[in-house]
Scaffold this active site. Sequence first.
Site, PDB file in Angstrom:
ATOM      1  N   ASP A 100       0.872  -1.176   0.082  1.00 52.81           N
ATOM      2  CA  ASP A 100       0.255   0.051   0.064  1.00 52.81           C
ATOM      3  C   ASP A 100       0.865   1.320  -0.091  1.00 52.81           C
ATOM      4  O   ASP A 100       2.101   1.150   0.289  1.00 52.81           O
ATOM      5  CB  ASP A 100      -0.764  -0.095   1.157  1.00 52.81           C
ATOM      6  CG  ASP A 100      -1.598   1.344   1.435  1.00 52.81           C
ATOM      7  OD1 ASP A 100      -2.202   1.539   0.594  1.00 52.81           O
ATOM      8  OD2 ASP A 100      -1.397   1.762   2.677  1.00 52.81           O
ATOM      9  N   ASP A 134      -0.255   5.096   1.085  1.00 52.11           N
ATOM     10  CA  ASP A 134      -0.467   6.088   2.156  1.00 52.11           C
ATOM     11  C   ASP A 134      -0.179   5.476   3.464  1.00 52.11           C
ATOM     12  O   ASP A 134      -1.033   4.424   3.970  1.00 52.11           O
ATOM     13  CB  ASP A 134      -1.754   6.643   1.925  1.00 52.11           C
ATOM     14  CG  ASP A 134      -1.723   7.473   0.695  1.00 52.11           C
ATOM     15  OD1 ASP A 134      -0.789   8.361   0.506  1.00 52.11           O
ATOM     16  OD2 ASP A 134      -2.837   7.159  -0.181  1.00 52.11           O
ATOM     17  N   THR A 143      -2.658   0.690  -4.434  1.00 58.24           N
ATOM     18  CA  THR A 143      -3.377   1.787  -3.609  1.00 58.24           C
ATOM     19  C   THR A 143      -4.860   1.940  -3.672  1.00 58.24           C
ATOM     20  O   THR A 143      -5.272   1.698  -4.846  1.00 58.24           O
ATOM     21  CB  THR A 143      -2.715   3.249  -3.842  1.00 58.24           C
ATOM     22  OG1 THR A 143      -3.347   4.368  -3.014  1.00 58.24           O
ATOM     23  CG2 THR A 143      -2.784   3.697  -5.394  1.00 58.24           C
ATOM     24  N   GLY A 144      -5.482   2.302  -2.684  1.00 55.20           N
ATOM     25  CA  GLY A 144      -6.870   2.540  -2.828  1.00 55.20           C
ATOM     26  C   GLY A 144      -7.317   3.958  -3.338  1.00 55.20           C
ATOM     27  O   GLY A 144      -8.447   4.262  -3.577  1.00 55.20           O
ATOM     28  N   LYS A 171      -8.410  -3.484  -3.083  1.00 53.64           N
ATOM     29  CA  LYS A 171      -7.177  -3.830  -3.496  1.00 53.64           C
ATOM     30  C   LYS A 171      -6.963  -5.465  -3.909  1.00 53.64           C
ATOM     31  O   LYS A 171      -5.866  -5.674  -4.334  1.00 53.64           O
ATOM     32  CB  LYS A 171      -6.013  -3.714  -2.285  1.00 53.64           C
ATOM     33  CG  LYS A 171      -5.904  -2.157  -2.047  1.00 53.64           C
ATOM     34  CD  LYS A 171      -5.172  -1.799  -0.959  1.00 53.64           C
ATOM     35  CE  LYS A 171      -5.415  -0.103  -0.580  1.00 53.64           C
ATOM     36  NZ  LYS A 171      -4.526  -0.158   0.647  1.00 53.64           N
ATOM     37  N   ASP A 199      -1.073  -0.730   6.102  1.00 51.03           N
ATOM     38  CA  ASP A 199      -1.303  -0.193   7.564  1.00 51.03           C
ATOM     39  C   ASP A 199      -2.817  -0.230   7.765  1.00 51.03           C
ATOM     40  O   ASP A 199      -3.071  -0.138   9.142  1.00 51.03           O
ATOM     41  CB  ASP A 199      -0.960   1.409   7.689  1.00 51.03           C
ATOM     42  CG  ASP A 199      -1.887   2.410   6.743  1.00 51.03           C
ATOM     43  OD1 ASP A 199      -2.616   2.996   7.321  1.00 51.03           O
ATOM     44  OD2 ASP A 199      -1.818   2.012   5.330  1.00 51.03           O
TER      45      ASP A 199
END
Length: 235
Positions: A67, A69, A135-136, A175, A190
């Site tokens: 991921d 962020d 990433t989302g 994801k 995270d």
Amino acid sequence: MKNLVKLSLIAMLTAATLPAMAAKSEPYTHQGTNAREMLVEQPIHWISVDQLKKELEGKAPMNISFDIDETVLFSSPCFYHGQQKYSPGKQDYLKNQDFWNEVNAGCDQYSIPKQIAVDLINMHQERGDQIYFITGRTAEDKDGVTPVLQKAFNIKNMHPVEFMGGRDRTTKYNKTPGIIEHKVTIHYGDSDDDILAAKEAGVRGIRLMRAANSTYQPMPTLGGYGEEVLINSSY
């Protein structure tokens, strides 16, 4: 008779001291803690980069995903700026494509690479593993994220970032399709969604800690799904 008097006096003195020992003078007004509670450690499966490296020794190169962020980048400065600009005091900016366009176009040049990500990526690249970033975030025409990540982490064989936000999918977590498509073996993230997406894809999910001053709130529960958690991974 004398013995009876002595026993009576002892009983009276004992009874008089018990309330003083057991009762609180005033009810507590804050949660607080005590010495025993402070010594209790949660049953979390902690793991280190060195342990991972040793565990992976002798195994063939594999595909690894991260991921972005708060996992590889401390990107809260971009998100704080976006909130102040597009929806002060509210989370509406996260649904505003103008914000995502601004972030993806180059705001990440102000994001701070996390040391744990540097260590992990170096370890995996030394093994010959392929690195993917999933990433989302919602994509836009200009991708300013891929070059930032390539430079920040010295990626030898950089793959374009997979922007999963807004994509059509048949999975529960956004994801998951990216993890499956790239035949990922380990996914690092995270958020709860990172761990749950890894579970949905049937791969190993490892949690990185979010920085204490992250704008991404509320904080997730480390080890809440039985996943491994990297030590010293908040920075």
